[in-house]
Scaffold this motif. Structure first.
Motif, PDB file in Angstrom:
ATOM      1  N   LEU A 322     -50.870 -62.685 -34.426  1.00  0.00           N
ATOM      2  CA  LEU A 322     -51.909 -61.810 -34.774  1.00  0.00           C
ATOM      3  C   LEU A 322     -51.973 -60.303 -34.241  1.00  0.00           C
ATOM      4  O   LEU A 322     -51.909 -60.399 -32.995  1.00  0.00           O
ATOM      5  CB  LEU A 322     -53.007 -62.636 -34.623  1.00  0.00           C
ATOM      6  N   HIS A 323     -52.162 -59.375 -34.951  1.00  0.00           N
ATOM      7  CA  HIS A 323     -52.537 -58.247 -34.604  1.00  0.00           C
ATOM      8  C   HIS A 323     -53.674 -57.713 -34.754  1.00  0.00           C
ATOM      9  O   HIS A 323     -53.965 -57.765 -36.074  1.00  0.00           O
ATOM     10  CB  HIS A 323     -51.195 -57.114 -34.901  1.00  0.00           C
ATOM     11  N   CYS A 324     -54.647 -57.170 -34.171  1.00  0.00           N
ATOM     12  CA  CYS A 324     -55.955 -56.764 -34.451  1.00  0.00           C
ATOM     13  C   CYS A 324     -56.141 -55.312 -33.904  1.00  0.00           C
ATOM     14  O   CYS A 324     -55.661 -54.876 -32.905  1.00  0.00           O
ATOM     15  CB  CYS A 324     -57.032 -57.773 -33.584  1.00  0.00           C
ATOM     16  N   GLY A 325     -56.642 -54.487 -34.994  1.00  0.00           N
ATOM     17  CA  GLY A 325     -57.087 -53.305 -34.536  1.00  0.00           C
ATOM     18  C   GLY A 325     -58.588 -53.058 -34.815  1.00  0.00           C
ATOM     19  O   GLY A 325     -59.211 -53.517 -35.332  1.00  0.00           O
ATOM     20  N   VAL A 326     -59.073 -52.383 -33.706  1.00  0.00           N
ATOM     21  CA  VAL A 326     -60.535 -52.394 -33.612  1.00  0.00           C
ATOM     22  C   VAL A 326     -60.906 -50.734 -33.742  1.00  0.00           C
ATOM     23  O   VAL A 326     -60.611 -49.884 -33.054  1.00  0.00           O
ATOM     24  CB  VAL A 326     -61.138 -52.743 -32.360  1.00  0.00           C
ATOM     25  N   ARG A 344     -57.506 -50.009 -39.201  1.00  0.00           N
ATOM     26  CA  ARG A 344     -56.430 -50.055 -39.589  1.00  0.00           C
ATOM     27  C   ARG A 344     -55.315 -49.359 -39.030  1.00  0.00           C
ATOM     28  O   ARG A 344     -54.105 -49.617 -38.556  1.00  0.00           O
ATOM     29  CB  ARG A 344     -56.386 -49.713 -41.342  1.00  0.00           C
ATOM     30  N   ALA A 345     -55.779 -48.164 -38.654  1.00  0.00           N
ATOM     31  CA  ALA A 345     -54.845 -47.330 -37.881  1.00  0.00           C
ATOM     32  C   ALA A 345     -54.456 -47.956 -36.666  1.00  0.00           C
ATOM     33  O   ALA A 345     -53.401 -47.815 -36.014  1.00  0.00           O
ATOM     34  CB  ALA A 345     -55.420 -45.768 -37.659  1.00  0.00           C
ATOM     35  N   ALA A 346     -55.342 -48.577 -35.918  1.00  0.00           N
ATOM     36  CA  ALA A 346     -55.311 -49.056 -34.717  1.00  0.00           C
ATOM     37  C   ALA A 346     -54.439 -50.393 -34.700  1.00  0.00           C
ATOM     38  O   ALA A 346     -53.517 -50.746 -33.911  1.00  0.00           O
ATOM     39  CB  ALA A 346     -56.666 -49.609 -34.121  1.00  0.00           C
ATOM     40  N   CYS A 347     -54.558 -50.963 -35.797  1.00  0.00           N
ATOM     41  CA  CYS A 347     -53.871 -52.428 -35.922  1.00  0.00           C
ATOM     42  C   CYS A 347     -52.311 -52.157 -35.944  1.00  0.00           C
ATOM     43  O   CYS A 347     -51.341 -52.454 -35.752  1.00  0.00           O
ATOM     44  CB  CYS A 347     -54.098 -53.097 -37.352  1.00  0.00           C
ATOM     45  N   ALA A 348     -52.099 -50.892 -36.796  1.00  0.00           N
ATOM     46  CA  ALA A 348     -50.671 -50.438 -37.143  1.00  0.00           C
ATOM     47  C   ALA A 348     -50.224 -50.056 -35.609  1.00  0.00           C
ATOM     48  O   ALA A 348     -48.744 -50.177 -35.331  1.00  0.00           O
ATOM     49  CB  ALA A 348     -50.714 -48.956 -37.897  1.00  0.00           C
ATOM     50  N   ALA A 350     -51.074 -51.314 -32.878  1.00  0.00           N
ATOM     51  CA  ALA A 350     -50.852 -52.809 -32.113  1.00  0.00           C
ATOM     52  C   ALA A 350     -49.433 -53.387 -32.714  1.00  0.00           C
ATOM     53  O   ALA A 350     -48.572 -53.982 -32.094  1.00  0.00           O
ATOM     54  CB  ALA A 350     -52.037 -53.481 -32.611  1.00  0.00           C
ATOM     55  N   VAL A 351     -49.338 -53.413 -33.905  1.00  0.00           N
ATOM     56  CA  VAL A 351     -47.924 -53.843 -34.408  1.00  0.00           C
ATOM     57  C   VAL A 351     -46.595 -53.209 -33.919  1.00  0.00           C
ATOM     58  O   VAL A 351     -45.597 -53.651 -33.610  1.00  0.00           O
ATOM     59  CB  VAL A 351     -47.942 -53.729 -36.072  1.00  0.00           C
ATOM     60  N   ALA A 352     -46.745 -51.658 -33.902  1.00  0.00           N
ATOM     61  CA  ALA A 352     -45.845 -50.992 -33.668  1.00  0.00           C
ATOM     62  C   ALA A 352     -45.420 -51.046 -31.916  1.00  0.00           C
ATOM     63  O   ALA A 352     -44.248 -51.196 -31.554  1.00  0.00           O
ATOM     64  CB  ALA A 352     -45.913 -49.539 -33.763  1.00  0.00           C
ATOM     65  N   LYS A 353     -46.383 -51.545 -31.045  1.00  0.00           N
ATOM     66  CA  LYS A 353     -46.319 -51.591 -29.766  1.00  0.00           C
ATOM     67  C   LYS A 353     -46.302 -53.067 -29.171  1.00  0.00           C
ATOM     68  O   LYS A 353     -46.100 -53.738 -28.150  1.00  0.00           O
ATOM     69  CB  LYS A 353     -47.312 -51.087 -29.057  1.00  0.00           C
ATOM     70  N   HIS A 354     -46.319 -53.868 -30.262  1.00  0.00           N
ATOM     71  CA  HIS A 354     -46.220 -55.523 -29.949  1.00  0.00           C
ATOM     72  C   HIS A 354     -47.356 -55.953 -29.102  1.00  0.00           C
ATOM     73  O   HIS A 354     -46.745 -56.629 -28.345  1.00  0.00           O
ATOM     74  CB  HIS A 354     -44.679 -55.948 -29.499  1.00  0.00           C
ATOM     75  N   THR A 355     -48.506 -55.526 -29.431  1.00  0.00           N
ATOM     76  CA  THR A 355     -49.593 -56.010 -28.646  1.00  0.00           C
ATOM     77  C   THR A 355     -50.685 -56.565 -29.621  1.00  0.00           C
ATOM     78  O   THR A 355     -50.424 -56.471 -30.733  1.00  0.00           O
ATOM     79  CB  THR A 355     -50.213 -54.642 -28.118  1.00  0.00           C
TER      80      THR A 355
END
Length: 464
Positions: A322-326, A344-348, A350-355
């Motif tokens: 699960l990746h969450c952007g806030v 959505r930008a923050a979630c992207a 999180a995905v790119a940085k594997h957080t």
């Protein structure tokens, strides 16, 4: 189907319990033996009757063997005509095996004993069936009312048992044939009633979620017209909002949808909190969750509520990617749209940085992208630029945009882009040549390159 206790209560039979339990299993049939050795072929669940002649001639070890065979066969009870007591070893074997051994003093006609037991079994089965049918009729009537407590109370009254809901299953304080016949039907009725109740509960929320998506993706003029509908449905668009964008990177489509549905259900069942009111909507292969406050709640409280929800979802679904952007807390309808773009930008990120969780960077390039994404004109420009790639189809178009974005992010280096995309650099070079040809674009031109780079970044982070 009757039990051992019902046979013992019959004064005409005069049965006595010689060994084993007084309340054994249900009896499905009654049969007589012409030899003790034939017990190994008797019907499981039956009551086996042994005549005076066989009982009188049986040696202790033969009774022991008969008890062993009866237990192995699943016999409900063993009736010995003429027996008043058993050898100690036979009693021990019967007790250990849970086999009820009954005796009838004196001489009795085998046919008469069979007839009496058969009558008890048949009358008991008819009574159990009648109770079960009455209970099912009561259950059907109670189900129509939608009152779960009434269902359990009224059916329990017919069955002379207390029915309770233990988690997802209905349990009964009594255990007889009628109860065993009815419980599966009651379980099914409870499941249907819960489903109907949940559908009624979630129907307004579903309408709100659909409207939430419309508010986010519509242009400003249309969004203003939709705002009044949102207020009627109880969506407080005029409050302060904070958004979460939750992405589940699971390859299997069915598993991904199941996971997102489970998360959605958990959020929808969240009660109103001091921080605000939760809404959830499915967007593409992700979830959009918003928390709205109509009271004078500090932005920090909204942010903490969003963080708490993200933490709970990760804890309840361990091992899931699960990746969450806030986003940030924003006021009014424009603020809702901005916070969603930020999330959505923050979630992207999180995905790119594997957080697991990333918060929107209010001071960096994400702020610029979020502001640009909120403009209908900007969105139209992006759609026009990327339309040739969109015409490739949903999956190929998304792949092409992601490849072009990585290529431009990495300074047009196929090797660096290949590392980011986990591909061979020849594959990236082939894709880029194909993309450039489809777009008929000159990536050596700075303006063209900048426009496509911005369009790709917006497409990958914007919520439309």
């Amino acid at each position: 189907m009757e039990r051992i206790a019902d046979l013992l209560e019959s004064e005409h039979l005069g049965l006595r319990l010689l060994a084993g339990p007084e309340r054994g299993p249900s009896i499905v049939a009654v049969t007589a033996l012409d030899a003790l050795s034939a017990i190994r072929y008797a019907q499981p669940g039956s009551c086996v009757v042994v005549s005076n002649r066989l009982t009188a001639r049986a040696l202790p070890y033969q009774l022991d063997i008969a008890v062993r065979h009866a237990a192995q066969r699943g016999i409900a009870a063993l009736v010995l005509i003429g027996a008043t007591a058993l050898p100690i070893t036979t009693c021990m074997l019967a007790d250990r095996a849970g086999l009820s051994v009954l005796g009838i003093p004196g001489e009795r006609d085998v046919a008469d004993v069979l007839l009496q037991i058969d009558r008890i079994i048949r009358s008991g089965a008819a009574e159990s069936l009648a109770r079960a049918l009455q209970a099912m009729a009561v259950a059907a009537e109670a189900e129509e009312s939608g009152d779960l407590e009434r269902l359990l109370r009224d059916v329990g009254a017919v069955l002379a048992a207390d029915l309770r809901l233990d988690g997802e299953q209905v349990t009964a304080s009594a255990d007889d044939d009628a109860v065993r016949l009815v419980l599966p039907a009651v379980d099914a009725a409870v499941t249907r009633m819960r489903a109907a109740s949940l559908a009624r509960e979630l129907a307004p929320g579903q309408m709100r979620s659909d409207l939430l998506i419309e508010l986010v993706v519509a242009d400003r003029a249309q969004a203003s017209r939709l705002a009044e509908r949102a207020r009627i449905l109880g969506l407080p668009v005029d409050g302060r909002h904070i958004a979460l964008w939750i992405d589940a990177h699971v390859d299997d489509l069915v598993e991904r949808r199941g996971l997102l549905d489970a998360i959605s259900m958990r959020v929808l069942r969240n009660p109103r909190t001091s921080a605000g009111y939760w809404n959830v909507a499915s967007v593409e292969d992700a979830l959009l969750v918003t928390c709205t406050s109509t009271a004078n709640v500090a932005d920090g409280a909204l942010a903490r509520a969003a963080d708490d929800l993200a933490r709970v979802l990760r804890e309840r679904h361990p091992g899931r990617p699960l990746h969450c952007g806030v986003g940030t807390a924003q006021p009014g309808l424009p603020g809702l749209r901005t916070s969603v773009a930020e999330a959505r930008a923050a979630c992207a990120t999180a995905v790119a940085k594997h957080t697991a969780v990333a918060h929107f960077d209010a001071t960096g390039i994400q702020r610029v992208l979020a502001e640009v994404a909120a403009s209908p004109i900007s969105r139209k420009v992006v759609d026009d630029l990327l339309r040739p790639l969109d015409e490739l189809g949903e999956d190929q178009g998304r792949q092409a945009v992601a490849t072009l974005a990585a290529f431009l992010d990495c300074g047009r280096s196929p090797r660096l882009a290949a590392t980011r995309l986990n591909l061979h650099f020849n594959a990236v070079s082939y894709r880029i040549r194909k993309i450039v040809a489809i777009l008929d674009a000159d990536l050596d031109d700075p303006d063209t390159r900048f426009a496509l780079h911005l369009a790709c970044r917006l497409r990958l982070t914007a919520p439309w």
